[in-house]
Each structure stands twice: as C-alpha cells, then as structure tokens.
Motif scaffolding. Structure first.
Motif, PDB file in Angstrom:
ATOM      1  N   SER A 111     -10.905 -10.130  53.918  1.00 32.76           N
ATOM      2  CA  SER A 111     -11.915  -9.220  54.456  1.00 32.76           C
ATOM      3  C   SER A 111     -11.349  -7.855  54.816  1.00 32.76           C
ATOM      4  CB  SER A 111     -12.582  -9.847  55.680  1.00 32.76           C
ATOM      5  OG  SER A 111     -11.636 -10.071  56.711  1.00 32.76           O
ATOM      6  N   GLU A 112     -10.046  -7.774  55.129  1.00 29.67           N
ATOM      7  CA  GLU A 112      -9.458  -6.474  55.431  1.00 29.67           C
ATOM      8  C   GLU A 112      -9.470  -5.571  54.194  1.00 29.67           C
ATOM      9  OE1 GLU A 112      -5.743  -6.380  57.570  1.00 29.67           O
ATOM     10  OE2 GLU A 112      -6.149  -8.335  58.449  1.00 29.67           O
ATOM     11  N   LEU A 113      -9.209  -6.145  53.027  1.00 28.77           N
ATOM     12  CA  LEU A 113      -9.255  -5.368  51.799  1.00 28.77           C
ATOM     13  C   LEU A 113     -10.675  -4.891  51.518  1.00 28.77           C
ATOM     14  CD1 LEU A 113      -6.953  -7.540  49.493  1.00 28.77           C
ATOM     15  CD2 LEU A 113      -6.326  -5.549  50.863  1.00 28.77           C
ATOM     16  N   VAL A 114     -11.637  -5.754  51.759  1.00 29.53           N
ATOM     17  CA  VAL A 114     -13.031  -5.382  51.557  1.00 29.53           C
ATOM     18  C   VAL A 114     -13.428  -4.267  52.523  1.00 29.53           C
ATOM     19  CG1 VAL A 114     -15.420  -6.192  51.501  1.00 29.53           C
ATOM     20  CG2 VAL A 114     -13.578  -7.701  50.739  1.00 29.53           C
ATOM     21  N   GLU A 165     -13.497  -9.208  41.569  1.00 31.28           N
ATOM     22  CA  GLU A 165     -13.868  -9.979  42.748  1.00 31.28           C
ATOM     23  C   GLU A 165     -13.937  -9.093  43.992  1.00 31.28           C
ATOM     24  OE1 GLU A 165     -12.770 -14.206  44.936  1.00 31.28           O
ATOM     25  OE2 GLU A 165     -11.495 -13.445  43.331  1.00 31.28           O
ATOM     26  N   LEU A 166     -13.016  -8.159  44.100  1.00 35.15           N
ATOM     27  CA  LEU A 166     -12.996  -7.259  45.248  1.00 35.15           C
ATOM     28  C   LEU A 166     -14.254  -6.393  45.283  1.00 35.15           C
ATOM     29  CD1 LEU A 166     -11.533  -5.955  47.657  1.00 35.15           C
ATOM     30  CD2 LEU A 166     -10.312  -4.499  46.022  1.00 35.15           C
ATOM     31  N   VAL A 167     -14.609  -5.803  44.157  1.00 33.03           N
ATOM     32  CA  VAL A 167     -15.798  -4.944  44.097  1.00 33.03           C
ATOM     33  C   VAL A 167     -17.073  -5.765  44.297  1.00 33.03           C
ATOM     34  CG1 VAL A 167     -17.148  -3.388  42.619  1.00 33.03           C
ATOM     35  CG2 VAL A 167     -14.655  -3.219  42.664  1.00 33.03           C
ATOM     36  N   ALA A 168     -17.118  -6.954  43.716  1.00 32.96           N
ATOM     37  CA  ALA A 168     -18.298  -7.807  43.883  1.00 32.96           C
ATOM     38  C   ALA A 168     -18.493  -8.199  45.345  1.00 32.96           C
ATOM     39  CB  ALA A 168     -18.165  -9.065  43.017  1.00 32.96           C
ATOM     40  N   THR A 169     -17.400  -8.490  46.027  1.00 30.78           N
ATOM     41  CA  THR A 169     -17.497  -8.856  47.434  1.00 30.78           C
ATOM     42  C   THR A 169     -17.922  -7.658  48.273  1.00 30.78           C
ATOM     43  OG1 THR A 169     -15.734 -10.472  47.120  1.00 30.78           O
ATOM     44  CG2 THR A 169     -16.276  -9.891  49.380  1.00 30.78           C
ATOM     45  N   CYS A 170     -17.378  -6.487  47.947  1.00 33.66           N
ATOM     46  CA  CYS A 170     -17.754  -5.275  48.662  1.00 33.66           C
ATOM     47  C   CYS A 170     -19.243  -4.976  48.473  1.00 33.66           C
ATOM     48  CB  CYS A 170     -16.909  -4.108  48.182  1.00 33.66           C
ATOM     49  SG  CYS A 170     -17.133  -2.592  49.130  1.00 33.66           S
ATOM     50  N   ALA A 171     -19.769  -5.260  47.299  1.00 36.81           N
ATOM     51  CA  ALA A 171     -21.188  -5.003  47.030  1.00 36.81           C
ATOM     52  C   ALA A 171     -22.085  -5.753  48.005  1.00 36.81           C
ATOM     53  CB  ALA A 171     -21.527  -5.385  45.589  1.00 36.81           C
ATOM     54  N   THR A 172     -21.659  -6.954  48.412  1.00 39.94           N
ATOM     55  CA  THR A 172     -22.475  -7.722  49.359  1.00 39.94           C
ATOM     56  C   THR A 172     -22.556  -7.018  50.711  1.00 39.94           C
ATOM     57  OG1 THR A 172     -20.631  -9.090  50.166  1.00 39.94           O
ATOM     58  CG2 THR A 172     -21.818  -9.873  48.218  1.00 39.94           C
ATOM     59  N   ARG A 173     -21.537  -6.247  51.077  1.00 35.65           N
ATOM     60  CA  ARG A 173     -21.571  -5.484  52.329  1.00 35.65           C
ATOM     61  C   ARG A 173     -22.673  -4.427  52.284  1.00 35.65           C
ATOM     62  NH1 ARG A 173     -16.596  -5.545  55.246  1.00 35.65           N
ATOM     63  NH2 ARG A 173     -15.715  -7.654  55.008  1.00 35.65           N
TER      64      ARG A 173
END
Length: 255
Positions: A39-42, A227-235
């Motif tokens: 989550s820190e990277l996100v 995966e990083l960008v996809a997870t960030c998109a949920t934010r």
C-alpha cells in the motif's frame, strides 16, 4: 527497507519490490481489482498522479479513454501495429482497414481465417514484429486464428468480453498470444484486451518511464507495473484502463 503492508514481505530500495505476478491469484478476482500490492507504493503513485499537471485527483478532468474499437479485428490490428510506431499512423491504418472490410464487418476475426488477399495485406503494411523477421500482418493473422480456434471460439469483441470474467481468463488469453506469436509481449496482449473492452494496463515504454520517474530507486517488471497501476486505479474509483490512458496521454503531451 520497507515491509509490505499487504503481504508482510520485505522490500529493498536497491532491488525489486515484492509483488506477486498477476497470473498467480489463489482465488478468482474481478477485473481491475487486486490485493497483492504494497500500500505504500500505491500511496506514492496516487500522490504522483494527483500532483501531475492535467491529471490530479478528479477523474472527470482526466483525458478521456475513447473506448477501444467496435470490432475484434480492428482491435488486434491496432494492438499489433502500435509498438514502435506513431499512433497517428496506426490509427489511419485501422480506419483504412475498417473501410476496406466494411462488407465483412460482422465476421470480425473470421476475416483472417484463410489469410488475407494481397490488397488487404498492403493496407496493414510490411513492417516486422519487434525483434523478429515476421511481418506484423502475419502476427495479426496468427493472433486472430489462435482465438478463433480457442475452445470458446472467440470470434468477436462480445465473445471475448463474455469469456473474460476474472484475471484467470485474461491471463489465459494473454499467455496464449505471447507464447505462440513471436513479437507479442505483455504490453501488446494487455492492450489488445483493453481495445475490446476488458479493463487492463498497457505497460509500454511511456507508462514504464512515468513509473520509473515516480520510483527512481525501484525496478519493476511489466507485470508489476500492471498490478501497481490497477491497484492505484481503485483508489480513484475508476478502471485501470482509464488511469493508464490518462497517464499515457498526459505524459505524451508533456514531452
């Protein structure tokens, strides 16, 4: 050193962060969702997007994703022709292809079942697949026939969208194309699915450069960037495709 908040694994700034490969989920997941990223990277990526000119925290103000193409044949033409090519040139070829095949539009991938006539090949050009001696037009034909011969007979955009319900099916299709057609890599396979309406991230050189500037001390693989960008998109409560495109469009405008 950082400890992953989601996996408990250790991350070092001199090496690769501990991210799990998209194809190794233990349970089926809906497209565009994941829980395997630190989550820190996100948080860092979220902050970078919010502070980037022409992006910011408001999704409605981002450059708008056009929605891909209405036909699977147009989508695979765009995806395979795009690497190392100016997009204005690619788009013109896709539109020329659309016009030339208008009477067979309903066939979509079936247009490629028996190869192409010389005049159809000429529309798509003679450039080779990246790093190969195979012409891109032949890569397009090969990809289309792999999906036509798939157990689910994937002939149209609708067929593909109906089949891809989780990351499992998305990765199955991507691995099928990448493993059997030389020159098809993760960015091209992801982009193809995005163009037919499956949410995803195209980790091409432009997006990779943006991520490298946000994380200068990390080295990410293409799958990890996805995966990083996809997870960030949920934010942002948006799709991976919309965030990917907004970053791509903004970055190309700024350069």
């Amino acid at each position: 050193m950082l400890e992953s908040l989601s996996t408990g694994r250790t991350i070092t700034k001199s090496g690769k962060p501990c991210l799990q490969n998209l194809g190794n989920f233990s349970t089926p997941m809906r497209m565009g969702t994941t829980s395997h990223i630190d989550s820190e990277l996100v948080d860092i990526l979220y902050g970078a997007v919010c502070s980037t000119k022409s992006l910011g925290p408001t999704v409605e103000k981002w450059p708008k994703w056009g929605g891909g193409w209405p036909r699977a044949d147009m989508a695979i033409v765009d995806a395979v022709l795009s690497p190392r090519q100016r997009y204005c040139v690619v788009k013109r070829k896709v539109l020329n292809w659309k016009s030339a095949t208008a009477l067979r539009a309903a066939e979509e991938f079936a247009i490629f079942r028996n190869g192409l006539a010389l005049e159809e090949r000429e529309i798509l050009g003679t450039r080779n697949m990246p790093g190969t001696a195979i012409q891109r037009v032949d890569g397009i034909i090969a990809c289309a026939n792999l999906l036509l011969n798939h157990q689910a007979s994937l002939r149209t955009n609708c067929d593909i969208r109906d089949y891809v319900k989780t990351e499992y099916e998305a990765m199955e299709i991507r691995n099928l194309l990448e493993s059997n057609v030389k020159g098809i890599g993760p960015a091209t396979s992801a982009y193809f699915l995005m163009l037919v309406g499956v949410p995803g991230v195209k980790a091409d050189s432009i997006l990779t450069r943006f991520i490298s500037e946000v994380f200068p001390n990390y080295r990410f693989s293409q799958r990890e960037i996805e995966e990083l960008v996809a997870t960030c998109a949920t934010r942002f409560e948006t799709t991976p495709t919309k965030l990917d495109y907004a970053i791509w469009r903004t970055t190309t405008r700024l350069r």
